[in-house]
Design an enzyme around this catalytic site. Structure first.
Site, mmCIF file in Angstrom:
data_model
loop_
_atom_site.group_PDB
_atom_site.id
_atom_site.type_symbol
_atom_site.label_atom_id
_atom_site.label_comp_id
_atom_site.label_asym_id
_atom_site.label_seq_id
_atom_site.Cartn_x
_atom_site.Cartn_y
_atom_site.Cartn_z
ATOM 1 N N CYS A 1 -11.928 -12.657 0.049
ATOM 2 C CA CYS A 1 -11.599 -11.217 -0.755
ATOM 3 C C CYS A 1 -12.742 -10.567 -0.400
ATOM 4 O O CYS A 1 -12.722 -9.300 0.389
ATOM 5 C CB CYS A 1 -11.025 -11.477 -2.155
ATOM 6 S SG CYS A 1 -11.305 -10.114 -2.993
ATOM 7 N N TYR B 1 1.647 -7.697 6.002
ATOM 8 C CA TYR B 1 0.680 -6.859 5.157
ATOM 9 C C TYR B 1 -0.422 -6.537 6.013
ATOM 10 O O TYR B 1 -0.841 -5.480 6.241
ATOM 11 C CB TYR B 1 0.539 -6.682 3.685
ATOM 12 C CG TYR B 1 -0.320 -7.767 3.261
ATOM 13 C CD1 TYR B 1 -1.545 -7.547 3.036
ATOM 14 C CD2 TYR B 1 0.072 -9.066 3.164
ATOM 15 C CE1 TYR B 1 -2.387 -8.018 2.616
ATOM 16 C CE2 TYR B 1 -0.896 -9.969 2.773
ATOM 17 C CZ TYR B 1 -2.220 -9.492 2.187
ATOM 18 O OH TYR B 1 -3.091 -10.402 1.828
ATOM 19 N N CYS C 1 -9.607 -8.208 0.829
ATOM 20 C CA CYS C 1 -9.432 -7.204 0.194
ATOM 21 C C CYS C 1 -10.480 -5.900 0.213
ATOM 22 O O CYS C 1 -10.472 -4.897 0.454
ATOM 23 C CB CYS C 1 -9.381 -7.543 -1.299
ATOM 24 S SG CYS C 1 -8.845 -9.150 -1.777
ATOM 25 N N GLU D 1 5.305 10.985 -11.795
ATOM 26 C CA GLU D 1 6.146 11.549 -12.858
ATOM 27 C C GLU D 1 7.703 11.299 -12.465
ATOM 28 O O GLU D 1 8.723 11.249 -13.244
ATOM 29 C CB GLU D 1 5.911 13.051 -13.249
ATOM 30 C CG GLU D 1 6.391 13.994 -12.361
ATOM 31 C CD GLU D 1 6.151 15.409 -12.329
ATOM 32 O OE1 GLU D 1 6.439 15.944 -13.689
ATOM 33 O OE2 GLU D 1 5.476 16.080 -11.695
ATOM 34 N N GLU E 1 -1.670 -3.086 7.566
ATOM 35 C CA GLU E 1 -2.822 -2.478 7.170
ATOM 36 C C GLU E 1 -3.814 -2.174 8.550
ATOM 37 O O GLU E 1 -4.421 -1.205 8.537
ATOM 38 C CB GLU E 1 -3.466 -3.410 5.853
ATOM 39 C CG GLU E 1 -2.680 -3.204 4.766
ATOM 40 C CD GLU E 1 -3.351 -4.187 3.729
ATOM 41 O OE1 GLU E 1 -2.897 -4.089 2.704
ATOM 42 O OE2 GLU E 1 -4.070 -5.083 4.063
ATOM 43 N N LYS F 1 -11.681 -4.463 3.793
ATOM 44 C CA LYS F 1 -10.232 -3.690 4.236
ATOM 45 C C LYS F 1 -10.196 -2.555 3.670
ATOM 46 O O LYS F 1 -9.974 -1.527 4.163
ATOM 47 C CB LYS F 1 -9.174 -4.709 4.087
ATOM 48 C CG LYS F 1 -7.852 -4.078 4.307
ATOM 49 C CD LYS F 1 -6.873 -4.802 3.541
ATOM 50 C CE LYS F 1 -6.738 -4.486 2.219
ATOM 51 N NZ LYS F 1 -5.797 -5.275 1.604
ATOM 52 N N HIS G 1 2.465 16.254 -15.261
ATOM 53 C CA HIS G 1 2.892 17.232 -14.163
ATOM 54 C C HIS G 1 1.948 18.033 -13.695
ATOM 55 O O HIS G 1 0.658 18.318 -14.618
ATOM 56 C CB HIS G 1 3.774 18.327 -14.787
ATOM 57 C CG HIS G 1 4.471 19.304 -13.890
ATOM 58 N ND1 HIS G 1 5.323 18.886 -12.823
ATOM 59 C CD2 HIS G 1 4.230 20.402 -13.567
ATOM 60 C CE1 HIS G 1 5.621 19.979 -12.130
ATOM 61 N NE2 HIS G 1 4.935 20.862 -12.579
#
Ligand SMILES: Cc1cc2nc3c(=O)[nH]c(=O)nc-3n(C[C@H](O)[C@H](O)[C@H](O)COP(=O)(O)OP(=O)(O)OC[C@H]3O[C@@H](n4cnc5c(N)ncnc54)[C@H](O)[C@@H]3O)c2cc1C
Length: 471
Positions: A50, A191, A55, A458, A195, A58, A453
């Protein structure tokens, strides 16, 4: 008996100083256990995949890649002038500095918790003994006995058996690749492949991505897969599905890659992101009698105990859900199981239901809960709510990027059982909704929640009409 008068040298011996190992070691030491952690890398390996090649670097590179489109999009908001020049060396150096800082943070956390760290490669001899080959290979291997052991050795990339495979790179190599690849071929559709394709495309490489399947991100919701594939193409990744390579050869012009369809490509680098396997080579699992699955994964029960009662395993080496927060949570379950929970707390358990996850592609993906296929298979009648739109920012930015949001509702209980997004900050948005879903939020509760908003998020609380015919 050892010198300290104990039957074993240490109460817990952790093999691997990555996400799961460091967390287990620190927490066990905090409960008063004598803990030794063995890490095969040097001090620079602390933090494991990681921190060093996963992670963190990256995501830093993903941030870097996003600037390219931000400079481009800024013109629509009145900013003028040429975009700045990208300096690959500078990015690499700054990343190295930050990762080195994190390595020493991990070292200090372990030292501060009283964990003894031994650098070297551990090998199991039996249910209570390991040898540690010291990092520089000189001197006799150390022998350490432990009441309990935790295997947290993670995983490693796997490269397919094709002629010329010695020329291909894995994700581990991409962070320091030199020179910057003007033409990059990415093999894979998971993934990590997506990525890296997004990152290097953003940083300025001409990226071709080959995936043997019909759509990227196998296992994700089909709408997400289709939508992301289309968005990546729009951003300039030459994504080719049902495609693969048959060989790689070094030539004067670059790497010549023969393709399954009979064509060929010449590129500067080939990244194979074609899966990861458990890191068990040379670990001595057979000598200790630890049972393994067909892919070599260490098999564990719900307490992460192997078939050898003194040996536990967590994280990627068990081939379950390969995510850092999952490895951390598993480590905590083991510590509670072995040394008792923290004062005033109940022993932890871990459910793999509603584990949210993100894919840091451009645009990113955030997802939690069931895919539409899973929901139909397991629940029967479901409500599907879906919205595709252009985010407010892109009304002026000139970008054609679109956002996808999708909710899946169990008609019998009204519970929201799946929530998926493709769009900017998807991980940040989905994390909060994962809490609601873990708490059993119904569609009625989503509907009663006031939106913020103007945001993209939302949309998740304002989708009222199910997709016609989706039931
Ligand atoms: C490119 C990439 C991107 C990723 N991105 C994400 C992300 O965005 N989010 C996310 O949640 N997860 C991500 N992951 C997955 C995540 O990194 C892993 O799930 C996590 O690191 C697993 O932790 P672990 O403790 O099981 O093993 P690791 O972190 O891999 O640590 C294992 C450690 O064991 C050591 N070791 C191995 N063998 C021995 C031995 N015999 N003796 C001593 N030490 C040994 C290794 O040197 C290593 O330090 C990514 C992974 C990759 C490769």
């Amino acid at each position: 008996m050892n010198q300290a008068g104990s039957e074993f040298d240490t109460d817990l011996l952790v093999i691997g100083g990555g996400s799961g190992g460091v967390r287990a070691a620190r927490m066990a030491a905090a409960r008063g256990a004598r803990v030794t952690l063995v890490e095969a890398g040097s001090m620079a390996g602390l933090g494991g995949t990681c921190v060093n090649v996963g992670c963190i670097p990256k995501k830093l590179y993903s941030y870097a890649a996003h600037y390219a489109e931000s400079f481009e999009e800024s013109h629509g908001f009145g900013w003028q002038g040429e975009p700045p020049r990208f300096d690959w060396s500078k990015l690499k150096q700054n990343r190295r500095t930050e990762i080195a800082r994190l390595n020493s943070v991990y070292g200090n956390l372990l030292a501060g918790s009283g964990v003894q760290v031994v650098y070297g490669r551990a090998r199991l001899l039996d249910a209570h003994t390991v040898t540690v080959e010291n990092a520089d290979g000189t001197g006799a291997p150390a022998r350490i006995t432990a009441r309990h052991m935790l295997i947290a050795t993670g995983g490693r990339p796997q490269v397919p058996e094709v002629p010329g495979r010695e020329h291909v790179l894995t994700s581990n190599d991409m962070f320091d690749i030199e020179p910057f690849p003007a033409r990059l071929l990415v093999i894979g559709g998971g993934y990590i492949a997506c990525e890296f394709a997004s990152i290097f495309n953003g940083l300025g490489s001409r990226v071709t991505q080959l995936y043997r399947g019909p759509q990227v991100l196998r296992g994700f919701d089909d709408d997400v897969r289709r939508f992301l594939g289309a968005e990546m193409l729009k951003k300039g990744v030459d994504l080719r599905l049902n495609a693969g390579m048959t060989s790689v050869e070094r030539t004067a012009e670059g790497l010549r890659v023969a393709l399954q369809d009979g064509g060929s490509l010449v590129v500067d680098a080939v990244l194979c992101a074609t899966g990861r396997v458990p890191n068990v080579e040379g670990l001595g699992l057979e000598d200790a009698g630890v049972a393994q699955g067909p892919d070599g994964a260490v098999l564990v029960d719900q307490s992460y105990r192997t078939n050898v009662p003194s040996i536990y395993a967590v994280g990627d080496v068990t081939s379950r859900m390969q995510l850092t927060p999952v490895a951390l949570a598993e480590a905590m379950v083991v510590v509670d199981h072995l040394f008792g929970p923290a004062r005033g707390m109940a022993p932890r358990t871990l459910s793999y239901e509603y584990v949210p996850t993100a894919v840091f592609t451009h645009p990113s993906v955030g997802t939690v809960g069931m895919t539409e296929d899973e929901a139909r298979r397991e629940l029967g009648v479901i409500g599907v709510y879906r919205s595709e739109f252009k985010a407010l920012k892109h009304t002026l930015s000139g970008s054609s990027e679109r956002t996808l949001m999708k909710l899946l509702v169990d008609e019998a209980t009204d519970c929201v059982v799946g929530l998926h997004m493709v769009g900017p900050d998807a991980g940040e948005i989905v994390q909060g909704f994962a809490v609601a879903m873990k708490a059993g939020a119904t569609k009625a509760i989503f509907d009663a929640t006031i939106g913020i908003h103007p945001t993209a998020a939302e949309e998740f609380v304002t989708m009222r009409e199910p997709v016609a015919g989706a039931q």
